[in-house]
Design an enzyme around this catalytic site. Sequence first.
Site, mmCIF file in Angstrom:
data_model
loop_
_atom_site.group_PDB
_atom_site.id
_atom_site.type_symbol
_atom_site.label_atom_id
_atom_site.label_comp_id
_atom_site.label_asym_id
_atom_site.label_seq_id
_atom_site.Cartn_x
_atom_site.Cartn_y
_atom_site.Cartn_z
ATOM 1 C CE LYS A 143 -167.970 53.888 -20.365
ATOM 2 N NZ LYS A 143 -166.772 53.042 -20.488
ATOM 3 C CB SER B 19 -166.684 51.091 -17.008
ATOM 4 O OG SER B 19 -166.115 51.504 -18.244
ATOM 5 C CB SER C 278 -164.457 49.459 -19.944
ATOM 6 O OG SER C 278 -164.114 49.461 -18.586
#
Lengths: 488, 494
Positions: free
Chosen positions: B79, B160, B184
């Site tokens: 990420k 997210s 997330s």
Amino acid sequence: MSEYRIQGNTGEWEVVIGLEVHAQVTSNAKLFSGASAAFGGEPNSHVSLVDAAMPGMLPVPNRECLRQAVRTGMAINAQINRWSRFDRKNYFYADLPQGYQISQLYHPIVGEGEIEVTLNEKDPDSPTKRIGIERIHVEQDAGKLMHDQHPTMSFVDLNRSGVALMEIVSRPDMSSPQEAGAYLKKLRSILRYVGSCDGNMEQGSMRADVNVSVRKPGGELGTRTETKNVNSIRFMMQAIEYEAQRQVDLIEGGGAVVQETRLFDPNKMETRSMRSKEDAHDYRYFPDPDLLPVELDDAFLEECRASLPELPDAKRKRYEEMGLTAYNAAVLTAEAETAFWFEDLLGHGVDAKQGSNWLMSELFGALNKLGKSLDESPVNPAQAAELLGLVADGTISGSIAKQVFEIMLETGQGAAAIVDERGLKQTNDTDAIEAEIAKIMAANEDKVAEYRSGKDKLFGFFVGQTMKAMQGKANPQVINDLLKKVLG
Amino acid sequence: MTDFSKLGVAAIRDGVANGEFKAVEVAEALNTRVANAKALNAFIVETPEKALEAAAAVDADRAAGKPLGKMAGVPIGMKDLFCTEGVQTTAASHILEGFVPTYESTVSANLWKAGAGMLGKLNLDQFAMGSSNETSYFGNVISPWRRNDGGNAALAPGGSSGGSSTAIAARLCPAATGTDTGGSIRQPAAFTGISGIKPTYGRCSRWGIVAFASSLDQAGPMARDVRDCAIMLEAMAGFDPKDSTSLDLPVPAWEAGLNSDLKGKRIGIPREYRLDGIDDDIAAMWDNGIAWLKDAGAEVVDVSLPHTKYALPAYYIIAPAEASSNLARYDGVRFGLRDLPEGSGLQDMYAATRAAGFGEEVRRRIMIGTYVLSAGFYDAYYTQAQKVRALIARDFEQAWASCDLILAPTAPSAAFGLGEKTSDPLSMYLNDVFAVPASLAGLPAMSVPGGLSKDGLPLGLQIIGKALDEQAVLNAGLAIEERSGFTAEAGEWW
């Protein structure tokens, strides 16, 4: 303690003063990073990723900085908070990389304490006053902006960014520039004794924000102004004097004091407005979520207490008990360096009274002439002890000791070596002394007669003449004895 | 030849260790898949050379007879919230575009040490703020999933960690890192039919992860099954003296501890999570989950978490408050974007840089956070929210008196279409209604696939455990996985 009053057109005014002192904590590393906290260095050479607030960087508290704050708190008999917490103070400025300063608003590490000050430290009869200390908290220093390096840009030096400061907040207990000066001096002395701050105001490791207001004696508190970052005791006293007078003039002229932040200009000896309350920041304090609360356990507190040195007030009392005059005891304990020097001297076997007298007259006098401070003294305590030992055991007289000391300062030689080399050893040779006395009596028959007819004061004259004839090397006690015998 | 896209973490690790195939072969195959999946926009930066380099090192170690790490030979996605040394790290923002860290986050460094390799930096909601991956400066991530209605509406991969969920669901990588502040990891896992666990707050170091809300942010693994999550979490977790909130505890052997026999375990079903008007598909999936856990030997009990309804409002005070402060460092002075209009001063530069550098959602949250921390509002909002947070944590503490784990849906619905909720931030925030309480309480929580909606879209079941009891969470997840028969995959349309 002092009845400081400003005479205005409408009568007398009283001044109310409180100080917020920022003291840089003595530590190798910064408060939340491993970067060096040393003064100076090339710009931006003491900056870690944390200090530069790079993305994803996190603060880790430096235990030593907290320890120093706790020790300082203990030295002013303050309440030590076993549970404290760091908060963020948010504002934007180019010297503040994180966009917030990590400080302690809600739960400071040190609570209420106090300091006893005397207006004149060296006068034992000077009245004393207790100045309350509201709190000590620990926080990060900001970086430094330089506006004079480039025509259109400002430069940023982050060496100081993140260095640990103690903010020591007093109660508004002071009522004259002298009291504020005495408080700051005493606070600095304590910090130096404790070793938690070097107290060096020129280098900025100690600076004061000065809150001043005026009121009619005993009346309601007036609106205060805060003069920021004053970096000497003298400037602080001048700033208070100026600011109090300004406020009185303002009020008596029909105006009102505005709560604001001001700056002191030492060149013009005046304070100037920096920003008013209206454009004050909203700092949006909140607990720093990157840090756990600081919890202090018994062992930690015990270690802090055990590591505290004897503090100036206790030391002064002890010196007086050792037989020093109150004045000597006060002078010798006012600064940690002096007391440590003195104790080093005693550690080498020097008698306390002899040592303190010599230090205060001979050494201070010499350093004064040389324009040097005690830590720059060309003679160290061991060398001084050697000299004083020669006096104590009768090897040389006090007056020869003065000469020897002069030579020590000039040449750096040891006292014993100087005495040997130059034949300054004092003599107990009664025959030689008697011979000189006989010559002096013969040459001063009139004075001998005067003495014998009751003019006792002339005894000193004969001692002096004999000592001079012996080039100072005779044992004064022996001279005294022999003269008494001859003069009858 | 092996289709490496079908293999998970354990399969790749074991295959490499057994010599069935070389790590480099895996890396090459997945590099190609990443390169061919641009339509999904899952990656902001592709780093095929990093994947190959790590794989070659593993192959060399194996050839030399050296011991191999927990993730040896497994290429993963990272990420783009994790700072990676020498590789651009943006948090999907314009303000950090072009920022190349000189340092490596602790979690990513742990993964490289364990033998994993990096396929690239994964897209996400900007600064991890969002639930659909529509706030990225680098464009939306498109879920590989499509509804079974024959249409080709682009769906949200969740957020997210939307790049992570998409990359795994599209079989571009067997696993990826995620971060979870208020769901997330779990919500995108639920939306894309994969598994993901947010461990107990403090298990994974936050050092080197671009901060959103410090008291909530926690890294965790996302992968195709529970075992893979356990393996990867072991590699990621561990005490880090550089993070003051890191837990100084040994990392349990979660993979070795996996056991789907739940005899003696009590599963709490929180009545407050059964909202009025709950989606039928969600309700049915939840009932299935209950049945599966009973079948695995667990006892199911009703529990109450009375302050649940205050969790979301409290979260949307605390998280923006911390974010407003955490994001103050993006000021144009030292790194990243700087917008210095002609003749402007410092304050103008801040305003211009931050206006240009932050997206709308980030600006919204900075403003909310600034507001709730302001003098005069602090007590009404922030202090109150912290009290609620303490009550939420107490709710769980009290629930643990009667149960060991809690089972709930991960999200209130299946994936929605891109653009469907962007005009209404509140309905977007509601997506995290089931995820946020565990975040506020710092508890471990996992999402595993629980079935498909009528539209043929994945749904997630959430298991919440006691602090530090990731093992029980993983075990319950495994029990569900063994019974749900979830094998659906997104068709490869891209």
